[in-house]
Design an enzyme around this catalytic site. Sequence first.
Site, PDB file in Angstrom:
ATOM      1  N   SER A 200       0.844  -1.194   0.000  1.00 41.69           N
ATOM      2  CA  SER A 200       0.000   0.000   0.000  1.00 41.69           C
ATOM      3  C   SER A 200       0.880   1.245   0.000  1.00 41.69           C
ATOM      4  CB  SER A 200      -0.869   0.017   1.248  1.00 41.69           C
ATOM      5  OG  SER A 200      -0.036   0.221   2.376  1.00 41.69           O
ATOM      6  N   LYS A 201       0.216   2.375  -0.191  1.00 44.87           N
ATOM      7  CA  LYS A 201       0.946   3.644  -0.205  1.00 44.87           C
ATOM      8  C   LYS A 201       1.656   3.837   1.140  1.00 44.87           C
ATOM      9  CE  LYS A 201       0.318   8.481  -1.263  1.00 44.87           C
ATOM     10  NZ  LYS A 201      -0.133   9.440  -0.262  1.00 44.87           N
ATOM     11  N   ARG A 202       0.952   3.424   2.207  1.00 41.54           N
ATOM     12  CA  ARG A 202       1.555   3.598   3.532  1.00 41.54           C
ATOM     13  C   ARG A 202       2.834   2.778   3.703  1.00 41.54           C
ATOM     14  NH1 ARG A 202      -1.989   2.573   8.514  1.00 41.54           N
ATOM     15  NH2 ARG A 202      -0.305   1.191   9.109  1.00 41.54           N
TER      16      ARG A 202
END
Length: 482
Positions: free
Chosen positions: A248-250
């Site tokens: 994910s982006k995180r």
Amino acid sequence: MIERARFAPSPTGPLHIGGVRTALFNYLIAKKSGGKFILRIEDTDSKRTVAGAEDHIKDSLKWLGLNIDEGPIKQSERKVLYKKQVEKLLRRGLAYYAFDTSAELERARKESNGEFKYNHETRRKMINSFTVSEEEARSRIKRNGYVIRMVVPEKETILVNDEIRGSLSFNSREIEDKVIMKSDGMPTYHFANVVDDHDMKITSVVRGEEWLSSLPSHVTLYNYFGWSPPKFYHLPLILKSTGQGKLSKRDAEEQGHPIFAVQWEESKGFKESGYTPEGILNYLALLGWKGKGDDEKYSLNDLVKKFDSKDINKSGARFDIKKAVWINHLHLRDFSSKKILSLCGQANTLLEKNYSSDVCEEIIDLIKERLNTLFDVEKEVLVFVGQPKNYDKEVIEKITRNTIYNVLNFCKLNEELISEPTLLKESLMSFGSEKQISFGNIMKTLRLCMVGSLSGPDLFKIIDIIGPEETLHRIDSLINKI
Ligand code: GLU
């Protein structure tokens, strides 16, 4: 078979690297067969459409060199086609109007402890064209308070085939009567997707694994229309570098690497972080696919030649930024110096101020092996355009000040040798054996003096390029500092 493959992103956000991998595999399947790579923008959900997302998708593909042959085709502009097709199903009783409000659906969900599915069983208890009078249905349709759902047969085994996973069977009981059109005349993803893939004569549908569970609904629609389905490829997930789950982006932020091909708002893309399209495409191809031999470096053309969809893996592929950097390095190393210079404006300007274009290229040739990203160019050329800013103290302590002084002094006394690096090297060797200074320490001293640390390209090439005057200047500087 000449393939027509489409990349069909929804413009509900920026295009992240997982989407780029899907685009790439579509591209490869199309191009391998001499076919067409098509872009379709699935923008039927206007509430979720994000401004700028479509441009981000197009800009990403452009930077990567995944040139589209057709499109972009926008679903929001094809309402007439979907309407025509949905009417066919309505006429044949394979689709129906459902009038339940969100509150009613919510209640049904609650009553069944969240298990609720709109299907052959429950549809008899809900408010739809099976349960209300024709007149009432007509008036509700007029008021626009409806959706259109597809009929899923009661007891049937739905067989589907995925090119990566083989044949799979689903029990129709598990499948919901999916909404296929909303009252604004906009189809949902499932319906538009099937209608368009047929209309656009798509032969291969290549998409992420998360869509596999929708496949039986899609195949049911193909059967209703009497259309033969395309081949389906559901690509394995891209997993985060450690632990469970999708990248994910995180995760990317935590690991300190980009998640987009090109910049989106504040988030720098791989482009802005010094990666090359060649390196990124090559790395993404290896996420879920492996060629026959041990080769890992492929240009896009190599991939088109070598790619075989039979070699796509079923299991999730772990994202590994170190490997991405390594693959990027393999490409940068093989770029011509001219190309590297053209890609890094800042370093190019620095070099051009000091050297002729031939020497600029010679310098890039010397540092190529040391480049992981284009940002490294600027760092690596510094040694050719100015004195070291600092000297590594640990190295000074290790060699000892005395030795450093003796070696540098010897060079100063024999300054005429500086323009003859081979002679300089030889006389330094005899000086070393005479004074009991190891050749290793002599070289370290000179490197420290030229670079400020023990890294950098070939020492005598540095001396040759910066010339005797600058070399002496650096010798004096270090003498003054120790
Ligand atoms: N619009 C879908 C997405 O955003 C496309 C899925 C498909 O390729 O069928 O992923």
